[in-house]
Design an enzyme around this catalytic site. Sequence first.
Site, PDB file in Angstrom:
ATOM      1  N   LYS A  40     -17.773  -4.782  11.983  1.00  0.00           N
ATOM      2  CA  LYS A  40     -16.468  -5.384  12.248  1.00  0.00           C
ATOM      3  C   LYS A  40     -16.096  -5.310  13.718  1.00  0.00           C
ATOM      4  O   LYS A  40     -16.696  -4.572  14.495  1.00  0.00           O
ATOM      5  CB  LYS A  40     -15.401  -4.682  11.421  1.00  0.00           C
ATOM      6  CG  LYS A  40     -15.265  -3.198  11.737  1.00  0.00           C
ATOM      7  CD  LYS A  40     -14.103  -2.586  10.973  1.00  0.00           C
ATOM      8  CE  LYS A  40     -13.947  -1.124  11.317  1.00  0.00           C
ATOM      9  NZ  LYS A  40     -12.764  -0.516  10.725  1.00  0.00           N
ATOM     10  N   ASP A  62      -3.836 -13.446   6.977  1.00  0.00           N
ATOM     11  CA  ASP A  62      -5.167 -13.191   6.430  1.00  0.00           C
ATOM     12  C   ASP A  62      -5.967 -14.477   6.251  1.00  0.00           C
ATOM     13  O   ASP A  62      -5.395 -15.553   6.096  1.00  0.00           O
ATOM     14  CB  ASP A  62      -4.998 -12.514   5.065  1.00  0.00           C
ATOM     15  CG  ASP A  62      -6.154 -11.581   4.748  1.00  0.00           C
ATOM     16  OD1 ASP A  62      -7.089 -11.499   5.564  1.00  0.00           O
ATOM     17  OD2 ASP A  62      -6.113 -10.945   3.686  1.00  0.00           O
ATOM     18  N   ARG A  95       0.846  -1.194   0.000  1.00  0.00           N
ATOM     19  CA  ARG A  95       0.000   0.000   0.000  1.00  0.00           C
ATOM     20  C   ARG A  95       0.878   1.238   0.000  1.00  0.00           C
ATOM     21  O   ARG A  95       1.902   1.277   0.677  1.00  0.00           O
ATOM     22  CB  ARG A  95      -0.916   0.011   1.238  1.00  0.00           C
ATOM     23  CG  ARG A  95      -1.828  -1.204   1.217  1.00  0.00           C
ATOM     24  CD  ARG A  95      -2.762  -1.246   2.387  1.00  0.00           C
ATOM     25  NE  ARG A  95      -3.421  -2.555   2.417  1.00  0.00           N
ATOM     26  CZ  ARG A  95      -4.309  -2.925   3.321  1.00  0.00           C
ATOM     27  NH1 ARG A  95      -4.664  -2.085   4.268  1.00  0.00           N
ATOM     28  NH2 ARG A  95      -4.842  -4.116   3.284  1.00  0.00           N
ATOM     29  N   HIS A 118     -10.112 -15.620   4.607  1.00  0.00           N
ATOM     30  CA  HIS A 118     -11.468 -15.261   4.211  1.00  0.00           C
ATOM     31  C   HIS A 118     -12.352 -16.456   4.385  1.00  0.00           C
ATOM     32  O   HIS A 118     -12.045 -17.540   3.905  1.00  0.00           O
ATOM     33  CB  HIS A 118     -11.467 -14.723   2.780  1.00  0.00           C
ATOM     34  CG  HIS A 118     -10.673 -13.464   2.683  1.00  0.00           C
ATOM     35  ND1 HIS A 118      -9.342 -13.453   2.350  1.00  0.00           N
ATOM     36  CD2 HIS A 118     -11.004 -12.176   2.988  1.00  0.00           C
ATOM     37  CE1 HIS A 118      -8.897 -12.213   2.414  1.00  0.00           C
ATOM     38  NE2 HIS A 118      -9.868 -11.421   2.794  1.00  0.00           N
TER      39      HIS A 118
END
Length: 674
Positions: A496, A411, A391, A413
């Site tokens: 969240k 990470d 980023r 998902h």
Amino acid sequence: MTSVKLPDGSLKEFENAVSVKDVAKSIGSRLAKDALWGEIDRQPVELDYEIPAGEPVNLRIITRKDPEALATMRHSCAHVMARAVMRIKKGVQLAFGPTIEGGFYYDVECKDPLTEDDFPAIEQEMAKIIALDEPFERIERPREDAIQVCKDLRQEFKVEHIETGLADDDTLSFYQQGEFIDLCRGPHVPSPGKIGAFKLLSIAGAYWKGDQSRQQLQRLYATAFFTQADLDAHLELLEEAKKRDHRLLGKRLGLFHIDDMVGQGLILWTPKGSFIRQKLQDFISEHLNRQGYDQVFTPHIGKLELYKTSGHFPYYQESQYSPLVDREYLSKLADDGCTCGQLSNMMSDGEIEGYLLKPMNCPHHIRIYAAEQRSYRDLPIRLSEFGTVYRWEQSGEIGGLTRVRGFTQDDAHLFVTQEQLGEELVGCIELVKIIFGAMGMEDYSVRVGLRDPDSSKYVGDPENWSLAEQACREAAATLGKPFSEDPGEAAFYGPKIDFVVKDCIGRKWQLGTVQVDYNLPQRFGLEYIGADNKPHRPIMIHRAPFGSMERFIGVLIEHFAGSFPLWLAPEQGRILTVSEKSEEYGRNVEKQFRAAGLRVKGDYRSEKLGSKIRDGQLEMVPYMMIVGPRDAENGTVSLRDRCDGDLGAIPVAQAIARFQKEVLEKTVRRKSAE
RNA sequence: GCUGCUGUAGCUCAGUGGUAGAGCGCGUCCUUGGUAAGGACGAGGUCAUGGGUUCAAAUCCCAUCAGCAGCUCCA
């Protein structure tokens, strides 16, 4: 007749009109001396405030022992500081000067900018003002008069603040002290004499009203305490905290390196740091397996098309590395003199194909999900990856391991049905609990981000949102510690749960996060076949309990002050020979430790023992095994614990067993920085 | 990105318009020492980079890069 009710419930009555100070005097001369201000029916009032006669009022008399006293005194000190600055510099414009955690600041604008070289002069002037000990006098003015007062004082920020920030107030208050007068709600201590000890700390830029498009002011940071001893203790604490700074420890212990030639915010993990990171990844992987995750690997780049579908491009273009453009177009660029802006437009319009360094892992994981037809029987599907993302953070924001441009998220998902959502969220929280528990980290806060009820920016069915929000609350509650609920803090795609910790100088960093997402499954048209033989849309959960390996390890270095628990320590033990005569035995011991799977090194230099111990302590080696002729004869090592010191001689096998037990149990050692 | 400060040996830092310094570390030698610094000698620097001012710049000025503090931002 005036009557007051005191906090202990007692009632005091007075024939004549009395001020707060009079009441204090009537209680005791000591209290009268210590009184800073009063509180009537929870409203702060000055000491000379005349208590209205009639019905009894609830009165509290505040002294420095009350929790709010320190903050108020600091705010008074901010006035003194501003007054001192105005005495030293001409044309000073005052903005805001609030109390903050650990001190206070005042934002000012000076024609001739302040530097830290001005601190001694400002401090001297403040000392003079404090010695004068003129009272802080409260002055109340109707709105229009107040504006005129500020105009007369040529304090433009104050005028603007009254006109915009305080638009609803009919009466405004000022505090005056000699020539100095400042718009202020109060309360204040009666006079600057109550300020014990103060110190200017630093100077930095700050935007007026926090708005980047407004003028930049100078923010003077300072702190104050009632006693010099408290101030000294505070400053010492700050010094101590700085020694835990992961940037210093990381360099000293050789854990990571950031190189100009490689680039800002790009971490090079040295062997020692890599080792810690690998151990953490192994640890988390073990728990992922137990929780039924499937690990995947995906590339560092993906086509622009992918990120157009996900919505990351061009929406978040500013915070991404520039796309990798096709060679053909690059030469076209050079030939045509095409500008970056034009190129960017062409890419958004789809005229140019290119690749993006991935800013997130989710699109890749989604494509793994979409690669096969999924049945409700397959769900939940949990895809995890230590995925490295890039980023383009603003240059002023980058630093150490906590804010970087390339980082690896732990990470995953999860693709779940609405019914599975709650249970899966609890599973995610469980992981967070395990990790923080294993590190002995208790000092973190939990935030549940909810919808802003007045906004329509959210995607997804409102009913499902309510269910998801409730599921988040319930999952957060399983941590067994208080959490905050923040309406408006949800992402547009779902609620969240965030985990936030503080670094050694008190800055807050978000580590782990668990986010519900209704948006991406929709954008990518994800489906699964339900028991009803019809397609349904799964819900996604993004979750990263460490956040990123970089930030987490940065925080961890500070948490352990560089002294890692045995299972994480790159060098678990060091063999120190008393003299070169014991080198052969030392090497023999080293072999035995290594054979047992332990990470040890030998210090066989012809240095004195004390010197080797000192080096070992400073390099944060958890254990030292001292070997001399006596040990060689008895088959022992003299064990030295970094925290507890000399533990005496024990057989080699016993030392090894001690290490293995400590590694297995992941014992968290005490913190200590040097 | 903005404001301010900083950039000198591997590290921590002193220095100043006129031949580059200390401590630690490193190397060699001496020392063979039992729980936080044994000794001697030695090597090591285009003073961040690029311009400018000057007889002369590490020092003054400008730009760039990087670090620090804060602001702003943070999918």
